[in-house]
Design a protein around this motif. Structure first.
Motif, PDB file in Angstrom:
ATOM      1  N   ASP A 135      -0.415  17.622  -0.007  1.00  0.00           N
ATOM      2  CA  ASP A 135      -0.926  17.004   1.231  1.00  0.00           C
ATOM      3  C   ASP A 135      -2.388  16.604   1.084  1.00  0.00           C
ATOM      4  OD1 ASP A 135       1.517  17.299   2.529  1.00  0.00           O
ATOM      5  OD2 ASP A 135       1.001  19.322   3.226  1.00  0.00           O
ATOM      6  N   LYS A 136      -3.187  17.461   0.454  1.00  0.00           N
ATOM      7  CA  LYS A 136      -4.602  17.156   0.260  1.00  0.00           C
ATOM      8  C   LYS A 136      -4.788  15.936  -0.623  1.00  0.00           C
ATOM      9  CE  LYS A 136      -6.253  21.917   0.851  1.00  0.00           C
ATOM     10  NZ  LYS A 136      -6.880  23.083   0.174  1.00  0.00           N
ATOM     11  N   ASN A 137      -4.026  15.854  -1.705  1.00  0.00           N
ATOM     12  CA  ASN A 137      -4.121  14.704  -2.602  1.00  0.00           C
ATOM     13  C   ASN A 137      -3.679  13.421  -1.897  1.00  0.00           C
ATOM     14  OD1 ASN A 137      -5.031  16.286  -4.719  1.00  0.00           O
ATOM     15  ND2 ASN A 137      -2.967  16.666  -5.521  1.00  0.00           N
ATOM     16  N   PHE A 138      -2.689  13.543  -1.030  1.00  0.00           N
ATOM     17  CA  PHE A 138      -2.222  12.392  -0.263  1.00  0.00           C
ATOM     18  C   PHE A 138      -3.318  11.895   0.685  1.00  0.00           C
ATOM     19  CE2 PHE A 138      -0.363  10.484   3.489  1.00  0.00           C
ATOM     20  CZ  PHE A 138       0.596   9.614   2.982  1.00  0.00           C
ATOM     21  N   ASN A 139      -3.995  12.836   1.340  1.00  0.00           N
ATOM     22  CA  ASN A 139      -4.955  12.484   2.391  1.00  0.00           C
ATOM     23  C   ASN A 139      -6.327  12.073   1.863  1.00  0.00           C
ATOM     24  OD1 ASN A 139      -3.149  12.941   4.468  1.00  0.00           O
ATOM     25  ND2 ASN A 139      -3.732  15.088   4.706  1.00  0.00           N
ATOM     26  N   TYR A 143      -1.850   1.747   9.522  1.00  0.00           N
ATOM     27  CA  TYR A 143      -0.638   2.559   9.398  1.00  0.00           C
ATOM     28  C   TYR A 143      -0.591   3.257   8.035  1.00  0.00           C
ATOM     29  CZ  TYR A 143       4.356   3.683   9.116  1.00  0.00           C
ATOM     30  OH  TYR A 143       5.544   4.337   8.965  1.00  0.00           O
ATOM     31  N   SER A 144      -1.011   2.525   6.983  1.00  0.00           N
ATOM     32  CA  SER A 144      -0.981   3.075   5.621  1.00  0.00           C
ATOM     33  C   SER A 144      -2.032   4.151   5.408  1.00  0.00           C
ATOM     34  CB  SER A 144      -1.176   1.950   4.601  1.00  0.00           C
ATOM     35  OG  SER A 144      -0.201   0.950   4.738  1.00  0.00           O
ATOM     36  N   LEU A 145      -3.062   4.147   6.265  1.00  0.00           N
ATOM     37  CA  LEU A 145      -4.150   5.117   6.110  1.00  0.00           C
ATOM     38  C   LEU A 145      -3.924   6.384   6.940  1.00  0.00           C
ATOM     39  CD1 LEU A 145      -7.293   2.760   6.138  1.00  0.00           C
ATOM     40  CD2 LEU A 145      -6.200   3.842   4.167  1.00  0.00           C
ATOM     41  N   LYS A 146      -2.791   6.463   7.616  1.00  0.00           N
ATOM     42  CA  LYS A 146      -2.526   7.656   8.419  1.00  0.00           C
ATOM     43  C   LYS A 146      -2.385   8.884   7.520  1.00  0.00           C
ATOM     44  CE  LYS A 146      -0.384   5.805  12.601  1.00  0.00           C
ATOM     45  NZ  LYS A 146       0.826   5.812  13.457  1.00  0.00           N
ATOM     46  N   LEU A 147      -2.859   9.994   8.033  1.00  0.00           N
ATOM     47  CA  LEU A 147      -2.837  11.238   7.261  1.00  0.00           C
ATOM     48  C   LEU A 147      -1.529  11.972   7.487  1.00  0.00           C
ATOM     49  CD1 LEU A 147      -6.451  12.540   8.011  1.00  0.00           C
ATOM     50  CD2 LEU A 147      -5.710  10.987   6.200  1.00  0.00           C
ATOM     51  N   THR A 148      -1.188  12.786   6.508  1.00  0.00           N
ATOM     52  CA  THR A 148      -0.020  13.649   6.664  1.00  0.00           C
ATOM     53  C   THR A 148      -0.463  15.035   7.101  1.00  0.00           C
ATOM     54  OG1 THR A 148       1.967  14.475   5.561  1.00  0.00           O
ATOM     55  CG2 THR A 148      -0.051  14.461   4.265  1.00  0.00           C
ATOM     56  N   GLN A 149       0.377  15.720   7.842  1.00  0.00           N
ATOM     57  CA  GLN A 149       0.041  17.062   8.289  1.00  0.00           C
ATOM     58  C   GLN A 149       0.441  18.071   7.216  1.00  0.00           C
ATOM     59  OE1 GLN A 149      -1.695  17.501  11.110  1.00  0.00           O
ATOM     60  NE2 GLN A 149      -1.649  15.255  11.168  1.00  0.00           N
ATOM     61  N   GLY A 150      -0.386  19.057   7.037  1.00  0.00           N
ATOM     62  CA  GLY A 150      -0.090  20.070   6.035  1.00  0.00           C
ATOM     63  C   GLY A 150      -1.331  20.434   5.248  1.00  0.00           C
ATOM     64  N   THR A 151      -1.277  21.568   4.581  1.00  0.00           N
ATOM     65  CA  THR A 151      -2.441  22.070   3.844  1.00  0.00           C
ATOM     66  C   THR A 151      -2.136  22.304   2.371  1.00  0.00           C
ATOM     67  OG1 THR A 151      -1.845  24.328   4.475  1.00  0.00           O
ATOM     68  CG2 THR A 151      -3.413  23.160   5.896  1.00  0.00           C
ATOM     69  N   SER A 152      -0.972  21.857   1.930  1.00  0.00           N
ATOM     70  CA  SER A 152      -0.623  22.051   0.523  1.00  0.00           C
ATOM     71  C   SER A 152      -1.477  21.139  -0.357  1.00  0.00           C
ATOM     72  CB  SER A 152       0.858  21.743   0.302  1.00  0.00           C
ATOM     73  OG  SER A 152       1.098  20.350   0.480  1.00  0.00           O
ATOM     74  N   GLU A 153      -1.477  21.395  -1.640  1.00  0.00           N
ATOM     75  CA  GLU A 153      -2.238  20.584  -2.587  1.00  0.00           C
ATOM     76  C   GLU A 153      -1.731  19.149  -2.573  1.00  0.00           C
ATOM     77  OE1 GLU A 153      -5.474  20.230  -4.972  1.00  0.00           O
ATOM     78  OE2 GLU A 153      -4.750  22.063  -3.994  1.00  0.00           O
ATOM     79  N   ILE A 203       0.870  -1.179   0.000  1.00  0.00           N
ATOM     80  CA  ILE A 203       0.000   0.000   0.000  1.00  0.00           C
ATOM     81  C   ILE A 203       0.904   1.225   0.000  1.00  0.00           C
ATOM     82  CG2 ILE A 203      -1.847   1.251   1.164  1.00  0.00           C
ATOM     83  CD1 ILE A 203      -2.712  -1.321   2.483  1.00  0.00           C
ATOM     84  N   ASN A 204       1.237   1.676  -1.190  1.00  0.00           N
ATOM     85  CA  ASN A 204       2.038   2.890  -1.316  1.00  0.00           C
ATOM     86  C   ASN A 204       1.181   3.969  -1.971  1.00  0.00           C
ATOM     87  OD1 ASN A 204       1.879   2.056  -3.979  1.00  0.00           O
ATOM     88  ND2 ASN A 204       3.954   1.201  -3.992  1.00  0.00           N
ATOM     89  N   GLN A 205       1.794   5.084  -2.279  1.00  0.00           N
ATOM     90  CA  GLN A 205       1.011   6.182  -2.847  1.00  0.00           C
ATOM     91  C   GLN A 205       0.441   5.812  -4.209  1.00  0.00           C
ATOM     92  OE1 GLN A 205       0.023   8.718  -1.150  1.00  0.00           O
ATOM     93  NE2 GLN A 205      -1.235   9.383  -2.874  1.00  0.00           N
ATOM     94  N   GLN A 206       1.162   4.986  -4.969  1.00  0.00           N
ATOM     95  CA  GLN A 206       0.640   4.545  -6.259  1.00  0.00           C
ATOM     96  C   GLN A 206      -0.629   3.725  -6.073  1.00  0.00           C
ATOM     97  OE1 GLN A 206       3.280   2.062  -8.542  1.00  0.00           O
ATOM     98  NE2 GLN A 206       1.914   1.969 -10.305  1.00  0.00           N
ATOM     99  N   ALA A 207      -0.624   2.842  -5.064  1.00  0.00           N
ATOM    100  CA  ALA A 207      -1.816   2.044  -4.779  1.00  0.00           C
ATOM    101  C   ALA A 207      -2.975   2.945  -4.372  1.00  0.00           C
ATOM    102  CB  ALA A 207      -1.522   1.030  -3.679  1.00  0.00           C
TER     103      ALA A 207
END
Length: 597
Positions: free
Chosen positions: A216-220, A204-214, A134-138
């Motif tokens: 970060d939003k796409n990641f979350n 663990y893979s579903l944890k969110l990242t902190q930040g408000t950049s675009e 489960i990486n960002q590509q997934a």
């Protein structure tokens, strides 16, 4: 005991032809015959990731769903396989294998999004199948989950003040459980040097990242959607089953030829699905059987084909219309069956018939209450009440007619010899009138002694006697043994008897009317009683669903707040560490400068 439906193999449920989703009528016939509750397991994922292999294992077969080992998607649309549930008696397991997402031949993702949405809408367990970790590509490949609020509505007419997020929160109550299966997984399950279970790895893979950049939003975004829509989540990892060159023959290989770890992982997956997948239910705790699943398929696909969004509320209401209409017919059929078995016309009294009607009516209402749901404004129960009232009135009319026929036949048999004697002149002689009256009384007594004459016994008799008044008067007037005074007295006596009989008939009619009014009131009260009990049950179910949704929202808010606090704490620690480093540097420079001095 409901009959089992065991399809020898899968069949297309929804065809994807030239970008159009079309329901297969033959598959609907299969569903319509399944009277048992259904457990629906749907699997979705990129093409060529082994979805069909897992579904064949759930069906208990080595082959069935088509396995693809090339860069083309084998399964088109959504395919269905109905088998007896291996662990839940009186349940049918419905397996839905979907077209591989991201097929190179399709060019656009419109149909993929709809197939993804349909799999969620129709299933009670939703399996997402992917390759590797489960990486960002997934996560990026799972962007379909971020479109659900644009593809599905929970309510037909959402409140103007209700935003998309609030509407999506309602999804929790009817969305399926989420299972992520990771194929050809080759990494060690650990984080920060600590071993993890597959479920912990998923969290663990579903944890969110902190930040408000675009970024970060796409990641979350996909992570937030999974957390929000699927409170119950499960993860399974699978090793590579065999050397890649032999994957094309996977369905032909015996378990002994596969990696033992992989075989055990597949067994654990199947055991979990069999033991934990729930019966498909709708809002209000309504269990879905084959015909109900058939209705959902038609409603959702028709909505998509017409350019609308599939709406859960509309689907339930459409299903309710069909089933409530059928519930009325079923209740009426039960009433007719019970009355046909219990009632022998004519009944001795109206009350006897009404008592039988009330028992059968109560059972008919129970049948309707059990079979109906979402009866908006109680329209179908009102229709049932109207039909039951008509059935009661029809039985009363039939009872009167049967009584009239029975009594008329008795009068013919009992009084015809007397009429023949009158025609023969037997009573046209001195003293004949008294003989006639005595004979008449004897025959009336015989008539009264006859059983099961019904509610019209007295009325038919009095009508008959009134039609023979001229004959009686003729015999009276020709009897020379009676004086004129005696004849006048006798005429008055006959009139008094007739008046009394008429008065008694009027009183009897009033009693019948009162009985009918009381019966209507009892009928109304029975409807109210059973409806009130059902509404209480539905209210308790609704409160349970609302509590579940609220709990999910609070858990989600608590989790987000916790992650935010952890993030802020981490950020604060980082700031402190920076300050400490800066202070250390400054202190070092200061000490160096002091030594030089």
């Amino acid at each position: 005991m409901a009959p089992e439906i065991n399809l020898p193999g899968p069949m297309s449920l929804i065809d994807n032809t030239k970008g159009q989703l079309v329901v297969n009528p033959e598959a609907l016939k299969i569903l319509s015959a399944i009277t048992q509750p259904v457990v629906v397991v749907a699997i979705v994922g990129l093409y060529r990731t082994g979805k069909s292999y897992l579904m064949n294992k759930l069906a208990g077969k080595k082959n069935g769903f088509s396995l693809g080992s090339t860069v083309k998607s084998h399964t088109k649309g959504i395919w269905m396989w109905c088998v007896p549930h291996p662990k839940k008696p009186e349940h049918t397991l419905v397996l839905l294998d979907t077209e591989g997402l991201g097929d190179i031949e399709k060019g656009d993702n419109e149909n993929d999004s709809w197939i993804f949405a349909l799999a969620i809408l129709l299933s009670s367990t939703f399996v997402y199948n992917s390759m590797g970790t489960i990486n960002q590509q997934a996560m990026d490949q799972l962007y379909y989950v971020t479109e659900l609020t644009h593809r599905i509505r929970s309510k037909s007419s959402p409140d103007e003040n209700e935003n998309e997020v609030e509407d999506s929160a309602d999804f929790v109550s009817f969305f399926p459980d989420f299972v992520w299966t990771l194929r050809d997984f080759s990494l060690d399950l650990e984080a920060d040097g600590q071993p993890l279970t597959p479920d912990e790895y998923l969290e663990y893979s579903l944890k969110l990242t902190q930040g408000t950049s675009e970024k970060d939003k796409n990641f979350n975004l996909p992570r937030l959607c999974i957390q929000k829509f699927f409170p119950k989540k499960k993860c399974f990892v699978f090793d590579l089953p065999i050397h890649r060159r032999k994957l094309a023959q996977l369905e032909k290989l015996q378990d002994e030829e596969l990696d033992p770890e992989f075989v055990q992982q597949v067994a654990d997956f199947c055991s979990y699905i069999f033991s934990n997948s729930k019966t498909k239910t709708l809002s209000g705790g309504i269990q879905v059987n084959g015909p109900r699943l058939e209705s959902l398929v038609l409603t959702y696909v028709n909505a998509i084909s017409s350019g609308d969004l599939p709406c859960m509320e509309n689907a339930v209401l459409a299903l309710a219309q069909i089933e409530n209409s059928a519930a009325v017919e079923k209740a009426i059929a039960h009433y007719e069956q019970q009355m046909g078995q219990k009632v022998q016309l004519p009944t001795e009294s109206l009350q006897e018939l009404l008592d039988l009607h009330r028992d059968s009516e109560r059972e008919a209402i129970e049948v309707f209450i059990r079979s109906s749901f979402k009866d908006v404004d109680h329209l179908f129960q009102k229709e049932l009440a109207a039909q039951l009232d008509k059935k009661r009135d029809d039985f009363c009319k039939q009872n009167q007619e049967a009584s009239s026929d029975r009594c008329s036949g008795l009068l013919q048999v009992i009084f015809s010899p007397l009429e023949e004697e009158v025609k023969a002149g037997i009573y046209s002689k001195p003293g004949g009138y008294r003989l006639f009256v005595q004979k008449l009384q004897d025959l009336k007594k015989k008539y009264y002694e006859e059983p099961r004459k019904g509610t019209q016994a007295e009325e038919i008799l009095q009508t008959y006697l009134k039609s023979k008044e001229s004959m009686t008067d003729a015999i009276l007037q020709t009897d020379q043994t009676l004086t004129e005074k005696e004849k006048e007295i006798e005429v008055e006596r006959v009139k008094a008897e007739s008046a009394q009989a008429s008065a008694e008939m009027v009183e009897e009619m009033q009693i019948k009317y009162q009985q009918m009014m009381e019966e209507k009131e009892k009928s109304y009260q029975e409807h109210v009683k059973q409806l009130t009990e059902k509404m209480e049950r539905e209210r308790a179910q609704l409160l349970e669903e609302q509590e579940k949704t609220l709990t999910s929202k609070l858990q989600e808010q608590a989790r987000v707040l916790k992650e935010r606090c952890q993030g802020e704490s981490t950020q604060l620690q980082n700031e402190i560490q920076k300050l400490q480093k800066t202070l250390k540097k400054k202190t070092k420079r200061y000490m160096s400068h002091k030594l030089k001095i």
